[in-house]
Design a protein around this motif. Structure first.
Motif, PDB file in Angstrom:
ATOM      1  N   TYR A 180      -3.852  -4.197   5.286  1.00  0.00           N
ATOM      2  CA  TYR A 180      -2.909  -4.137   4.175  1.00  0.00           C
ATOM      3  C   TYR A 180      -1.622  -4.839   4.567  1.00  0.00           C
ATOM      4  N   THR A 192      -5.822   0.196  -0.207  1.00  0.00           N
ATOM      5  CA  THR A 192      -6.612  -1.030  -0.075  1.00  0.00           C
ATOM      6  C   THR A 192      -8.003  -0.814  -0.641  1.00  0.00           C
ATOM      7  N   CYS A 202       0.799  -1.233   0.000  1.00  0.00           N
ATOM      8  CA  CYS A 202       0.000   0.000   0.000  1.00  0.00           C
ATOM      9  C   CYS A 202       0.827   1.275   0.000  1.00  0.00           C
TER      10      CYS A 202
END
Length: 411
Positions: free
Chosen positions: A214, A324, A24
């Motif tokens: 994430y 995400t 991420c």
């Protein structure tokens, strides 16, 4: 994933499968847009023996944190949160000029600078080279290292035991939870304190906060599972506070087990809340995946209908959680032409996977969009005030979580 990383059990149950996404915080430069981009499964499971929720360790902390895109000081509310914590901790623990405080994952010195200002000796242990350098430039002593038992012992040998060890928003970020906890124990004095802040799995489940899942978050804690994790390194939970940060966090106050004493009544109260929510049995997790799917459908429906009406929607913020959300929903520049962020490090880059351009915040006032999709929804109060100017042209804010909410702002 076949075994729990805390207790070793093979009794792992699925909570939610978000498909495959890139890491991420792996923001792309323009010259990377035509290169392959790795993506990894993002599947949250829970151990039905110790109830630690976790994802497989498919990326290493070294990959994530060697150069890190997140600088804590760019969040006004987070800096204030840190200042208030320092003031409270100094009073609570009677930290004077002879005290020593260590913060693990100290980022750019956003918290320790308040101790420097008070003349209290402190040290940051921060693995990211770039943000650690920013901390040193700000006058905060910082060691560029990952914490493990050896690092903890070396710091203790060189600087002495710490009266207080702070570990805010890092206890979820390490796959070796046992080794990291032993590192905390190595740092702290035998009669000292450890303060850990981490997102609370209870609110994550109750408030549909699935975008905080994430790859750099390896595990997700209840107080019950945190007690077990702390014990693995010789620490005992003695108090807990419920915090509003990150949509709902817990502050865990722990001590070396031999000095801990009895836990406060608040520990029992939160444990009772978690049990009532079903988080120590599968019933507390079974409906989460369906509620996540509804968040996705509602947000996509809004964006598609706005596009068909010829209305413009742009983003605010480029946080890890936003990536995400964008990847899970498949939101790309055709539905979100750009997002903006206060962090200059991200300007001119693109969100991982979805390739949404990241621009300076001033672009919103220049373009006057119909809607601003707020990706760091956990800063709702702060950003509603910051973005009140959007109401000057009739623009509105959109918050995707816990459910789609469209908010009018300004006069």
């Amino acid at each position: 994933m076949t075994r729990c990383r805390l207790c070793g059990s093979e009794a792992m149950a699925s909570v939610v499968d978000l498909g495959a996404t890139p890491p991420c915080e792996s923001f792309l430069a323009a010259d990377q847009l035509d290169l392959p981009e790795p993506a990894y499964p993002l599947h949250l499971r829970v151990c039905t023996d110790c109830w630690l929720a976790q994802i497989p360790p498919l990326i290493t902390p070294e990959e994530t944190f060697k150069e890190y895109a997140y600088f804590s000081s760019y969040s006004t509310s987070w800096v204030e949160h840190a200042r208030a914590f320092v003031a409270d901790a100094v009073e609570r623990l009677d930290l004077g000029a002879d005290a020593f405080v260590v913060e693990v994952a100290s980022n750019d010195g956003y918290l320790l600078k308040h101790l420097v200002e008070r003349g209290i000796r402190c040290l940051g242990v921060e693995p990211s080279v770039n943000v650690g350098a920013a901390a040193r430039e700000a006058g905060v002593p910082t060691l560029t290292e990952f914490l493990d038992p050896d690092t903890g012992s070396r710091v203790r040998a060189e600087h002495g035991p710490a009266n207080l060890v702070v570990a805010n928003n890092v206890y979820a970020h390490i796959p070796d939870v046992v080794g990291f906890t032993k590192g905390l124990r190595a740092l702290v004095a035998d009669d000292g304190w450890v303060s850990i802040e981490v997102q609370h799995l209870l609110t994550l489940i109750e408030e549909n906060q699935y975008d905080t899942i994430y790859h750099e978050h390896f595990q997700y804690y209840t107080v019950a599972s945190a007690i077990r994790a702390l014990a693995s390194g010789g620490l005992t939970l003695v108090d807990v506070e419920l915090l509003p940060t990150h949509g709902g966090s817990i502050r865990l106050w722990a001590r070396p087990s031999e000095a801990a004493g009895e836990p406060s009544a608040r520990v029992a109260e939160v444990l009772d809340r978690e049990k009532a929510a079903g988080l120590q049995e599968l019933s507390g997790y079974t409906e989460f995946s369906a509620r996540v799917a509804k968040v996705r459908r509602d947000l996509l429906k809004f964006l598609i209908e706005a596009a068909e009406r010829g209305e413009t929607v742009v983003g605010y913020g480029a946080p890890g959680k936003g990536n995400t959300l964008l990847n899970h929903c498949g939101i790309r520049p055709d539905l979100l032409p750009y997002t903006v962020d206060r962090n200059p490090y991200k300007h001119g880059r693109f969100t991982p996977g979805t390739r949404v351009p990241i621009l300076p915040p001033e672009r919103i006032a220049a373009d006057r969009p119909d809607y601003v999709l707020v990706l760091p929804w956990n800063l709702r109060a702060e950003l509603t005030e910051q973005l009140s100017f959007v109401g000057e042209w009739g623009g509105r804010l959109v918050f995707p979580i816990p459910e789609l909410s469209i908010v009018e702002v300004g006069a």
